[in-house]
Scaffold this motif. Structure first.
Motif, PDB file in Angstrom:
ATOM      1  N   LEU A 256       4.855  28.076  -7.342  1.00 19.04           N
ATOM      2  CA  LEU A 256       4.602  28.257  -8.795  1.00 19.04           C
ATOM      3  C   LEU A 256       3.821  29.438  -9.414  1.00 19.04           C
ATOM      4  O   LEU A 256       2.964  29.751  -8.646  1.00 19.04           O
ATOM      5  N   SER A 257       4.555  29.885 -10.294  1.00 16.74           N
ATOM      6  CA  SER A 257       3.522  31.175 -10.658  1.00 16.74           C
ATOM      7  C   SER A 257       3.683  31.319 -12.245  1.00 16.74           C
ATOM      8  O   SER A 257       4.549  30.714 -12.892  1.00 16.74           O
ATOM      9  N   ILE A 258       2.631  31.847 -12.937  1.00 16.19           N
ATOM     10  CA  ILE A 258       2.562  32.141 -14.369  1.00 16.19           C
ATOM     11  C   ILE A 258       2.121  33.582 -14.596  1.00 16.19           C
ATOM     12  O   ILE A 258       1.224  34.017 -13.435  1.00 16.19           O
ATOM     13  N   ILE A 259       2.189  34.035 -15.593  1.00 12.37           N
ATOM     14  CA  ILE A 259       1.605  35.390 -15.752  1.00 12.37           C
ATOM     15  C   ILE A 259       0.324  35.115 -16.909  1.00 12.37           C
ATOM     16  O   ILE A 259       0.297  34.222 -17.805  1.00 12.37           O
ATOM     17  N   ALA A 260      -0.703  36.240 -16.858  1.00 11.49           N
ATOM     18  CA  ALA A 260      -1.745  35.829 -17.876  1.00 11.49           C
ATOM     19  C   ALA A 260      -2.507  37.173 -17.998  1.00 11.49           C
ATOM     20  O   ALA A 260      -2.521  37.813 -16.703  1.00 11.49           O
ATOM     21  N   ALA A 261      -2.907  37.564 -19.383  1.00 11.64           N
ATOM     22  CA  ALA A 261      -3.865  38.631 -19.122  1.00 11.64           C
ATOM     23  C   ALA A 261      -4.729  38.336 -20.356  1.00 11.64           C
ATOM     24  O   ALA A 261      -4.901  38.654 -21.439  1.00 11.64           O
ATOM     25  N   ASP A 262      -5.929  37.482 -19.826  1.00  9.09           N
ATOM     26  CA  ASP A 262      -6.758  37.107 -20.473  1.00  9.09           C
ATOM     27  C   ASP A 262      -6.875  35.512 -20.510  1.00  9.09           C
ATOM     28  O   ASP A 262      -7.924  34.702 -20.626  1.00  9.09           O
TER      29      ASP A 262
ATOM     30  N   ALA B  75     -16.729  34.428 -21.966  1.00  9.96           N
ATOM     31  CA  ALA B  75     -17.269  34.172 -23.486  1.00  9.96           C
ATOM     32  C   ALA B  75     -17.808  35.238 -23.915  1.00  9.96           C
ATOM     33  O   ALA B  75     -17.898  35.523 -25.050  1.00  9.96           O
ATOM     34  N   ASP B  76     -18.495  36.074 -23.203  1.00 11.33           N
ATOM     35  CA  ASP B  76     -19.256  37.206 -23.540  1.00 11.33           C
ATOM     36  C   ASP B  76     -18.117  38.420 -23.994  1.00 11.33           C
ATOM     37  O   ASP B  76     -18.367  39.128 -25.152  1.00 11.33           O
ATOM     38  N   CYS B  77     -16.907  38.250 -23.746  1.00  9.44           N
ATOM     39  CA  CYS B  77     -15.991  39.333 -24.254  1.00  9.44           C
ATOM     40  C   CYS B  77     -14.977  38.539 -25.087  1.00  9.44           C
ATOM     41  O   CYS B  77     -14.202  39.555 -25.708  1.00  9.44           O
TER      42      CYS B  77
ATOM     43  N   LEU C 241     -23.216  31.618 -30.382  1.00  6.06           N
ATOM     44  CA  LEU C 241     -23.671  32.694 -31.299  1.00  6.06           C
ATOM     45  C   LEU C 241     -24.447  33.533 -30.291  1.00  6.06           C
ATOM     46  O   LEU C 241     -25.281  33.471 -29.895  1.00  6.06           O
ATOM     47  N   GLN C 242     -23.867  34.913 -30.850  1.00  2.00           N
ATOM     48  CA  GLN C 242     -24.610  36.347 -30.102  1.00  2.00           C
ATOM     49  C   GLN C 242     -24.624  37.172 -31.202  1.00  2.00           C
ATOM     50  O   GLN C 242     -23.776  37.594 -31.735  1.00  2.00           O
ATOM     51  N   GLY C 243     -25.901  37.085 -31.861  1.00  2.61           N
ATOM     52  CA  GLY C 243     -26.212  37.745 -33.098  1.00  2.61           C
ATOM     53  C   GLY C 243     -25.416  37.121 -34.148  1.00  2.61           C
ATOM     54  O   GLY C 243     -25.468  35.836 -34.387  1.00  2.61           O
ATOM     55  N   GLU C 244     -24.822  37.840 -34.874  1.00  2.00           N
ATOM     56  CA  GLU C 244     -23.762  37.002 -35.982  1.00  2.00           C
ATOM     57  C   GLU C 244     -22.360  36.902 -35.389  1.00  2.00           C
ATOM     58  O   GLU C 244     -21.473  36.486 -36.027  1.00  2.00           O
ATOM     59  N   SER C 245     -22.104  37.014 -34.060  1.00  2.00           N
ATOM     60  CA  SER C 245     -20.844  37.087 -33.434  1.00  2.00           C
ATOM     61  C   SER C 245     -20.560  35.559 -33.188  1.00  2.00           C
ATOM     62  O   SER C 245     -21.546  35.230 -32.281  1.00  2.00           O
ATOM     63  N   LEU C 246     -19.491  35.146 -33.095  1.00  2.00           N
ATOM     64  CA  LEU C 246     -19.135  33.672 -32.283  1.00  2.00           C
ATOM     65  C   LEU C 246     -18.189  33.994 -31.228  1.00  2.00           C
ATOM     66  O   LEU C 246     -17.132  34.728 -31.153  1.00  2.00           O
ATOM     67  N   HIS C 247     -18.652  33.180 -30.217  1.00  2.00           N
ATOM     68  CA  HIS C 247     -17.648  33.543 -29.050  1.00  2.00           C
ATOM     69  C   HIS C 247     -17.381  32.373 -28.523  1.00  2.00           C
ATOM     70  O   HIS C 247     -18.008  31.116 -28.250  1.00  2.00           O
TER      71      HIS C 247
ATOM     72  N   CYS D 236     -14.121  37.802 -14.742  1.00  2.00           N
ATOM     73  CA  CYS D 236     -13.580  37.942 -16.236  1.00  2.00           C
ATOM     74  C   CYS D 236     -12.529  39.083 -16.232  1.00  2.00           C
ATOM     75  O   CYS D 236     -12.779  40.296 -15.693  1.00  2.00           O
ATOM     76  N   THR D 237     -11.433  38.688 -16.735  1.00  2.00           N
ATOM     77  CA  THR D 237     -10.350  39.631 -16.776  1.00  2.00           C
ATOM     78  C   THR D 237     -10.764  40.930 -17.339  1.00  2.00           C
ATOM     79  O   THR D 237     -10.165  41.980 -17.526  1.00  2.00           O
ATOM     80  N   CYS D 238     -11.188  40.795 -18.439  1.00  3.67           N
ATOM     81  CA  CYS D 238     -11.853  41.704 -19.399  1.00  3.67           C
ATOM     82  C   CYS D 238     -13.024  42.805 -18.686  1.00  3.67           C
ATOM     83  O   CYS D 238     -13.046  43.924 -19.179  1.00  3.67           O
ATOM     84  N   CYS D 239     -13.981  42.090 -18.179  1.00  4.08           N
ATOM     85  CA  CYS D 239     -14.949  42.802 -17.558  1.00  4.08           C
ATOM     86  C   CYS D 239     -14.709  43.583 -16.414  1.00  4.08           C
ATOM     87  O   CYS D 239     -14.879  44.902 -16.181  1.00  4.08           O
ATOM     88  N   HIS D 240     -13.638  42.983 -15.561  1.00  4.62           N
ATOM     89  CA  HIS D 240     -13.328  43.597 -14.433  1.00  4.62           C
ATOM     90  C   HIS D 240     -11.922  44.257 -14.580  1.00  4.62           C
ATOM     91  O   HIS D 240     -10.802  43.987 -14.826  1.00  4.62           O
ATOM     92  N   LYS D 241     -12.139  45.495 -14.611  1.00  2.00           N
ATOM     93  CA  LYS D 241     -10.873  46.625 -15.060  1.00  2.00           C
ATOM     94  C   LYS D 241      -9.845  46.788 -14.040  1.00  2.00           C
ATOM     95  O   LYS D 241      -8.869  47.384 -14.303  1.00  2.00           O
ATOM     96  N   GLU D 242     -10.115  46.192 -12.712  1.00  3.48           N
ATOM     97  CA  GLU D 242      -8.901  46.173 -11.923  1.00  3.48           C
ATOM     98  C   GLU D 242      -7.962  45.047 -12.289  1.00  3.48           C
ATOM     99  O   GLU D 242      -6.820  45.148 -11.691  1.00  3.48           O
TER     100      GLU D 242
END
Length: 246
Positions: free
Chosen positions: A95-101, A157-159, A185-191, A218-224
């Motif tokens: 079974l396989s699925i695609i994901a980018a985040d 969540a941070d990203c 809440l990170q400052g005024e940003s909602l995560h 994390c797919t966003c932190c890890h640029k690979e």
């Protein structure tokens, strides 16, 4: 090809990979399989005719897979359109699925010999995708208390900054106390923590916290890995799971 091994034991093989090009979808139903699928097939030593991928829609639909549908979405047109979850009781089917985040969620009941794989995005994490998958697995003999859930690599969540409309959307599916663990809440940003939302959904299905594991990647932190939030377009990572044939 960057890859995280999710499960590799005597019963289950599961992973998460960027591929070399991040292209898993063909342009037309009769096109040949992508080079990334070919390379993954060769790496795992599993014929492409044993792979299967749905055409995803970010919804709650889950389908049961048998050997009659293998090859769908990989070497031929997919039998599963607007589907974001697959379950099977047959060994040797990848079974396989695609994901980018979005979150790949791996499900396995070793005793019942039932496996599943979900593509869980923002809407699905608050929706019925996991519930529907558990119901499908139960139809095949699985028991929630025996199901092991692994939350794969996804945007952390941070990203993942979101708007207040997302919290309002989640308030329809989660209790106020639960929202406190899902949003930060990170400052005024909602995560948004998709991992926390999925953990809560799994617990609501009767799955023990001891049977819920999260991969710290994390797919966003890890640029690979490819990340939609980071700007990658038209390229995705692939998640896969297979019960091994003995």
């Amino acid at each position: 090809m960057t890859e995280t091994v999710i499960i590799d034991n005597g019963f289950t093989l599961a992973g998460f990979t960027s591929g070399n090009e991040g292209i898993w979808s063909r342009n037309a139903p009769l096109d040949p399989p992508t080079s990334d699928y070919v390379r993954l097939s060769e790496k795992l030593g599993i014929q492409l005719s044993r792979f299967l991928r749905p055409y995803q829609a970010g919804g709650d639909r889950v389908e049961t897979v048998t050997s009659e549908q293998v090859g769908s979405g990989v070497i031929k047109d997919s039998d599963f359109k607007k589907v974001d979850g697959l379950v099977t009781a047959e060994k040797g089917i990848v079974l396989s699925i695609i994901a980018a985040d979005c979150v790949p969620v791996y499900l396995i009941d070793n005793r019942a010999e039932v496996a599943g794989l979900l593509h869980c995005g923002r809407k699905s994490a608050a929706g019925a995708l996991l519930h529907n998958a558990i119901e499908r697995m139960k139809e095949l003999g699985a028991v929630p208390s025996e199901i092991q859930v692994t939350i794969g690599p996804h945007i952390c969540a941070d990203c993942y900054e979101v708007g207040e409309e997302v919290r309002a959307e989640y308030a329809k599916a989660f209790a106020p106390k639960e929202l406190e663990s899902i949003f930060e809440l990170q400052g005024e940003s909602l995560h948004l923590s998709l991992r926390s939302a999925i953990r809560l959904k799994a617990a609501a299905e009767g799955i023990s916290s001891q049977n819920i594991t999260a991969i710290n990647c994390c797919t966003c932190c890890h640029k690979e890995y490819y990340s939609y939030r980071r700007g990658d377009r038209g390229k995705q990572n692939l998640a896969y799971i297979m019960m091994k044939s003995l």
